[in-house]
Write an enzyme that holds these catalytic residues in place. Structure first.
Site, short mmCIF file in Angstrom:
data_model
loop_
_atom_site.label_atom_id
_atom_site.label_comp_id
_atom_site.label_asym_id
_atom_site.label_seq_id
_atom_site.Cartn_x
_atom_site.Cartn_y
_atom_site.Cartn_z
N ASP A 338 -0.03 0.88 0.00
CA ASP A 338 0.76 2.03 0.40
C ASP A 338 0.17 2.72 1.63
O ASP A 338 -1.00 2.56 1.96
CB ASP A 338 0.84 3.04 -0.76
CG ASP A 338 -0.53 3.59 -1.14
OD1 ASP A 338 -1.48 2.79 -1.20
OD2 ASP A 338 -0.65 4.80 -1.38
N GLU A 339 1.00 3.48 2.31
CA GLU A 339 0.60 4.40 3.37
C GLU A 339 -0.32 3.77 4.43
O GLU A 339 -1.39 4.28 4.75
CB GLU A 339 -0.08 5.63 2.75
CG GLU A 339 0.85 6.41 1.81
CD GLU A 339 0.17 7.59 1.16
OE1 GLU A 339 0.86 8.59 0.87
OE2 GLU A 339 -1.05 7.52 0.91
#
Length: 535
Positions: A338-339
């Site tokens: 993620d991210e």
């Protein structure tokens, strides 16, 4: 004079169907149940008939198979059940001398009294399994009547859940203990019922982690998702790469030694809880760069996510993950994903040159290429991968069986798309414990249904369950338990109990009891419902 928070009172009046007014009754806003089970069993039939339990004479009798997990569970639950007796101040002498008088009076005056329950049979039908696993059998049966006093299951994991339910039904009564005549046939709705704990943003000490495991067992949660490292710190001690924690941890006292990890694994095993490690890549890896800056991407005068263009990156990850896979016995390995800071990759000339040379036109595709290689690494270690939803959103395809965890955005649409592509999914988007609301906010978690999305029945079966997430930015040893419990209890019931168990008013009374029960067991659960008290 202390000012009364009338808005809280009004809130609960509305919840309970009472017209709004500033005139309130004394006493707790929600009256706790007594001897009710959390999470609610699939089938339970109880009567007004009851047994008394004398702590001096009561015993569990094991029939069928046994093992160390069962022996230690019995020892643990003896302590839990009879801690209720200490709440009423009984001593061994008082129990013995009062028993005959109490029994005689109860039998003469109360037709519901079935007598003393001196022995409960624990019947394990099959040999114990060593480690809990995905889709293990957690079903069990409890029968307490005039003719049978038995907890039974085909698996040790079901016996553990039966012992927890039995312990919750025991309540204090007239200087002793009592339990109602009951028949329970129970099994979980979802096989994956997890709690993520982040130990990177703030280090969580081993004793507190063990308390969290106890609290999970009290709620029949079965997956401890250990988000063990992140940008801020690397507290995991690697045998192959000890410099990762030596330079990446906050402090030398804030490192999980191999012995600490084994303690977490063992205490989880004894409670029927799987431990799933997460080593988030390619983002959330800044702490790795304190000892291995060559792994990360230079950008903007700093270090960003892992550089996916270097073969040395994959050689390093292969060695590290081989070690981790050997430490954690669970089938699943969470790879994060993620991210990822694409702007960092975009600013790096070596990475843009690599993309041009390999005709990669999008940074999401670059991440997908990285993830595919890491998934293959994990697959070669005989493990299965979990990833956060961005990996799915950026990839043109993921290997069959890769589990996608949904944490943000339109969860219904994402679940429809993920399962429509034949991939299993976990839901977390509605169960972020770091997202605080005013007052007792467990209801927002309780009202989230994992399978409430448009799709076929086959698609909905691909939802394995879900996880509550306790991210660590603003919790540490001093407040993490209160932040988790009893809010995670709402998630636990949604994942264990049947879909039609959705009455928040009925649940509020059981949760009031359950929070007090956890308090008595050493878990400092916060009040769930407003003004009230625990004994």
């Amino acid at each position: 004079m202390m000012k009364v928070d009338t808005s809280l009172v009004i809130f609960w009046l509305v919840l309970n169907g009472v017209s709004c007014s500033f005139v309130v009754d004394p006493g707790p806003v929600v009256k706790a149940t007594r001897g009710e089970i959390w999470p609610k069993p699939k089938v339970q039939s109880s009567t007004e008939n009851y047994f008394a339990i004398d702590p001096v004479t009561f015993q569990f009798k094991v029939t069928g198979h046994s093992c160390d997990i069962l022996d230690k569970a019995i020892e643990r639950y003896y302590g839990i059940v009879f801690s209720v007796a200490s709440d009423i101040g009984s001593t061994e002498t008082n129990a013995i001398t009062s028993r005959n008088l109490l029994a005689k009076q109860a039998m003469l005056d109360d037709s519901n009294f079935f007598g003393f329950l001196d022995e409960v049979e624990i019947h394990l039908k099959e040999p114990c399994e060593e480690w809990p696993y995905f889709e293990m059998d957690e079903s069990y049966r409890i029968s307490l009547n005039k003719f049978e006093y038995k907890l039974q299951s085909s698996s040790i994991w079901g016996i553990l859940r039966a012992l927890e339910s039995f312990s919750q039904m025991v309540v204090s009564w007239s200087g002793m203990l009592r339990i109602n005549s009951t028949l329970i046939m129970d099994r979980p709705r979802f096989p994956h019922r997890g709690l993520l704990v982040d130990t990177s943003r703030h280090f969580i000490s081993l004793p507190v982690l063990l308390q969290i495991l106890d609290g999970m067992a009290y709620n029949k949660l079965n997956v401890f998702h250990w988000h063990i490292v992140d940008d801020q710190s690397f507290p995991y001690h690697s045998i192959k790469f000890p410099e990762l924690s030596e330079k990446g941890a906050y402090h030398r006292s804030m490192i999980y030694s191999p012995e600490d990890v084994q303690t977490v694994l063992e205490e989880s095993r004894l409670r029927g809880i799987r431990v799933m490690p997460e080593f988030d890549t390619p983002g959330h890896t800044r702490s790795w760069g304190e000892s291995h800056p060559e792994l990360l991407t230079p950008c903007f005068g700093k270090l960003g996510p892992i550089d996916p263009t270097k073969e040395s990156t994959y050689a390093f990850l292969s060695e590290l993950f081989q070690e981790v896979a050997g430490v954690f016995p669970d089938r699943y390995f969470h790879l994060g994903g993620d991210e990822v800071a694409f702007d960092c990759w975009q600013s790096n000339s070596d990475i843009t040159e690599f993309m041009d040379n390999n005709q990669i036109v999008d940074y999401g595709i670059l991440q997908a290429r990285f993830t595919r290689r890491v998934v293959d690494l994990v697959d070669n270690l005989n493990k299965s991968s979990l990833v956060w939803q961005e990996v799915y959103e950026n990839a043109d395809n993921l290997p069959d069986g890769t589990v996608v965890q949904v944490w943000t955005g339109d969860q219904k649409q994402l679940l429809k798309q993920i399962t429509g592509d034949g991939l299993p999914a976990l839901l977390s988007a509605c169960w972020y414990l770091d997202h605080l609301s005013w007052g007792g906010d467990w209801q927002k978690f309780y009202n989230c249904e994992p399978r409430a999305f448009p799709g076929t029945q086959d698609q909905k079966k691909l939802v394995m369950g879900g996880e509550a997430c306790m991210w660590g930015e603003v919790v540490n040893d001093r407040n993490i338990l209160q932040r988790i419990f009893p809010r995670v209890s709402a998630v636990a019931e949604k994942l264990w109990s049947q879909r039609n168990v959705n009455d928040t008013v009925e649940a509020a009374a059981r949760l009031e009891e359950h929070a007090c029960r956890m308090n008595r067991r050493g878990i400092p659960a916060q009040p769930p419902n407003g003004p009230g008290y625990c004994l």
